[in-house]
Design a protein around this motif. Structure first.
Motif, short mmCIF file in Angstrom:
data_model
loop_
_atom_site.label_atom_id
_atom_site.label_comp_id
_atom_site.label_asym_id
_atom_site.label_seq_id
_atom_site.Cartn_x
_atom_site.Cartn_y
_atom_site.Cartn_z
N ARG A 7 0.83 -1.20 0.00
CA ARG A 7 0.00 0.00 0.00
C ARG A 7 0.87 1.26 0.00
O ARG A 7 0.66 2.18 -0.79
N LYS A 44 1.47 6.68 -6.75
CA LYS A 44 0.24 7.10 -7.41
C LYS A 44 0.02 8.60 -7.26
O LYS A 44 -0.50 9.26 -8.13
N GLN A 45 0.41 9.13 -6.10
CA GLN A 45 0.04 10.50 -5.79
C GLN A 45 0.99 11.54 -6.37
O GLN A 45 0.63 12.68 -6.55
N LYS A 84 2.48 1.72 -3.43
CA LYS A 84 1.46 2.05 -4.43
C LYS A 84 0.99 3.49 -4.27
O LYS A 84 0.92 4.25 -5.23
N VAL A 85 0.68 3.86 -3.04
CA VAL A 85 0.14 5.19 -2.79
C VAL A 85 1.20 6.25 -3.07
O VAL A 85 0.92 7.28 -3.66
#
Lengths: 437, 263
Positions: B19, B26-27, B22-23
């Motif tokens: 997580r 992604k941001q 990924k986060v």
């Protein structure tokens, strides 16, 4: 394997109320604390002599329970009775101050749906993440994945980031993951109060199913209808102690009886701890019956008044009040707002104390308790603060009330005396005319 | 005690790491590029100011390569500290609502730094090609030094994460600690100069290894470029890392029961 799922002995949990506001310390405080330690010890000895220190609260205070395996059991009680604390201790989130707990089997807890959801991740990714947080294995999640998606009804958006979900979709997905957790002991706190009616029914069905599969469910709720439908046994908590346990119907009755006795017609605050802000503070809430006496027992055929005393702390403030009534099932009966107050609505109030008064009409409410919450608001509804359940009115139906001679269960949050009439609209002689149409 | 539970919850650890990664990517607009930009620009600045202007030498290895190789484990460690110290407070919502071994939270925030490390490592390989430096045979030992960096980061991270729950001003202390720690770690300069000074004043050179990152950075460079193996310093660093990890874990396990009440 024992027949008991949970055995609790003399369980107690103490919270420091003072430390709930600023719960963490800073290093500086710890250092000055060291210097003050001897003095503080002296103080604590003194407060121990006085009895309980006033800044501690026993959320649980000597709970003994034996919960048999394979049964859904409800935990009910007024706010602050220790229901959530009990679940937190059972799920090992927090450690008890005293006592012991024996758990036979894997414990899963749903204290809030959607914990650990990350807004940036997709529905699919969140199912895995949330499942892992709740204690599911990856293989288990994979096996149930389709079922979870189907249950949540968000299949079309499963690869969309959940920050784009509507709140309904979010909650449905979160509950779907949680509902597929299969522990031997499931702890549930009020999650059914989410989603639309349709989805709530689905959740209730799922909970019932879990119960029928022979797993133990502990279900905390204020919703007596749900409690009665789901659980055959119930435990009533009050002030951190077990006040009653046994057959759900009896325990719910006992709870309702206690609530009505505990019905308080008046609540006042001292200036030091009055709820409020820099502009206004609440001083008192009281109930007056038709003859002007303070009392919480009200004849359903008589009007009554709710008075709110408050203090205006600034010189020119636009202030108003609201009253919200809930019934014992937690449903909102009505809310009303003082914006038709002819004297002060929309006018600046000078500093001073005020009494706001709301007249409740006769023959509107059914038998049972009404919990009164009040709001003080200001500046064209820009801000407001609410005090929940500050007083309780007990409505009693007497001869001649809206229910008349009907003595069975009547549904509805209000029960106004509505005029009924009936008149003949034809005689048997006119019958052929009716059939012709 | 807590270890068996940790094994039981290893999948949660995996998901939390996944997580975080990924986060993070992604941001941000530049995504993975950040993992390279930070050590690379730092290396450029170090080379200009410390090497060219202040005249800090690096022996046979070109200074850019020397400092970049030191920055890789250092940044992994420093980011591990800053992420993990705030991790429990950042996951307060989770901790108040669900039970799981709390140690997975700081652990995952440190482990997710390994991805940044791997990306930055690719640039290191390219730089070695550019300068024509061939990896030494000791490169097989490289993973061990990454592991040592992990142990050190986890040891300090557990202390800071647990302390930060109780004493919220730890978060103001952490950037300061990291800044000072960089200067006592041989990232900018070779450790030999410090060891020489220590021995000159009659102290054993391995004292420098009490800073676990001294052994990590020294060992990492040795793994890449060869030369004399860092003996006593490395041993001292392994010892101090283990002491930090064990004491950190013990402190963490002692206070974790109260996290839900104070976080």
């Amino acid at each position: 394997m024992s027949d008991l799922a949970i055995k609790i002995e003399d369980l107690a949990k103490r919270y420091r109320i003072g430390s709930q506001v600023g719960s963490y310390k800073t290093f500086r405080e710890a250092l000055t604390g060291l210097a003050q330690a001897p003095w503080r010890r002296l103080q604590s000895i003194r407060s121990a002599r006085r009895g309980e220190g006033d800044n501690t609260l026993w959320a649980l205070d000597g709970v003994d329970l034996e919960i048999p395996a394979g049964e859904p059991i409800a935990i009910i009680g007024p706010n602050g009775a220790g229901k959530t604390t009990l679940l937190k201790v059972l799920s090992r989130i927090t450690k008890p101050t005293r006592g012991r707990v024996e758990l036979h089997g894997r414990v899963g807890s749903l204290l809030e749906v959607g914990t650990g959801f990350h807004p940036e991740l997709s529905g699919r990714e969140n199912i895995f993440l949330n499942g892992a947080i709740l204690g599911m294995r990856k293989t288990e999640i994979l096996r149930k994945f389709d079922e979870i998606v189907a249950f949540s009804e968000v299949d079309r958006f499963i690869d969309t980031a959940v920050k784009h979900y509507s709140s309904g979709m979010y909650v449905r997905l979160a509950f779907a993951v949680a509902a597929h957790l299969e522990p031997e002991i499931l702890l549930v706190d009020e999650v059914l109060a989410v989603g639309d009616v349709q989805f709530q029914k689905k959740c209730m069905g799922k909970m019932g199913e879990v119960g029928r599969q022979g797993r133990t469910v502990l279900f905390v709720s204020h919703n007596m209808t749900a409690v009665k439908a789901l659980c055959s046994r119930a435990i009533l908590l009050r002030d951190g102690k077990v006040a009653a346990q046994g057959d759900t119907i009896d325990v719910v009755k006992e709870y309702q009886r206690q609530t009505s006795i505990g019905g308080s017609a008046e609540r006042t605050w001292r200036v030091e701890n009055a709820p409020g802000n820099k502009i206004a503070r609440l001083l008192a809430v009281r109930i007056r019956d038709a003859s002007g006496n303070v009392g919480s027992d009200i004849d359903s055929q008589q009007p009554f008044k709710i008075e709110i005393d408050f203090e205006n702390l600034t010189d020119r403030a636009l202030l108003g009040t609201s009253v919200i009534l809930h019934n014992e099932e937690g449903e909102c009966v009505l809310s009303t707002i003082s914006n038709n107050d002819p004297a002060w609505h929309g006018k600046m109030r000078p500093r001073g104390t005020y009494r706001s008064c709301c007249q409740m009409p006769a023959s509107l409410f059914p038998d049972g308790p009404l919990l009164i919450s009040v709001v003080i608001w200001g500046d064209n509804y820009k801000w407001g603060f609410t005090e929940n359940e500050v007083a309780i009115v007990q409505i009693h139906e007497t001869a001649g009330s809206a229910r008349g001679d009907f003595l069975k269960r009547m549904d509805g949050v209000v029960r106004p005396a509505l005029p009924w009439t009936s008149e003949p609209i034809g005689t048997p002689a006119n019958e052929p005319e009716a059939t012709r149409r | 005690m807590g270890l068996r539970e940790l094994v039981e919850y290893h999948e949660l650890l995996y998901f939390l790491v996944w997580r975080d990664i990924k986060v993070r990517y992604k941001q941000s607009v530049l995504g993975a590029a950040w993992a390279i930009i930070q050590p690379f620009t730092t290396m450029v600045v170090f080379t200009i100011f410390f090497n060219r202007l202040a005249g800090v030498g690096s022996g046979e290895i070109p200074y850019p390569l020397f400092s970049y190789a030191g920055l890789l484990p250092w940044i992994f460690f420093a980011q591990g500290l800053s992420q993990s110290s705030n991790s429990l407070v950042g996951s307060a919502n989770l901790i108040r609502k669900v039970y799981f071994p709390r140690v997975v939270v700081p652990m995952s925030s440190i482990l997710s730094g390994l991805v940044d490390f791997a990306l930055a490592f690719v640039v290191l390989v390219a730089m070695m090609g550019f300068y024509g430096v061939r990896p030494a045979a000791s490169i097989v030992a490289l993973p061990l030094f990454v592991l040592l960096a992990l142990v050190a980061a986890l040891g300090v991270g557990l202390w800071l994460a647990a302390l930060n729950v109780e004493y919220r001003d730890i978060r103001y202390v952490v950037p300061f600690i990291i800044q000072l720690w960089l200067f006592v770690t041989p990232v900018i300069y070779p450790s030999a100069s410090v060891v020489a000074k220590l021995e000159e004043s009659g102290l054993p050179g391995w004292l420098y290894g009490l800073n676990p990152m001294a052994g990590v950075v020294e060992g990492f460079r040795w793994g890449l470029f060869g030369g004399t193996a860092p003996g006593p310093i490395l041993l001292a660093s392994v010892g101090s890392s283990l002491v930090l990890l064990i004491s950190g874990a013990m402190y963490f396990w002692r206070v974790e029961e109260t996290f839900a009440d104070v976080v």
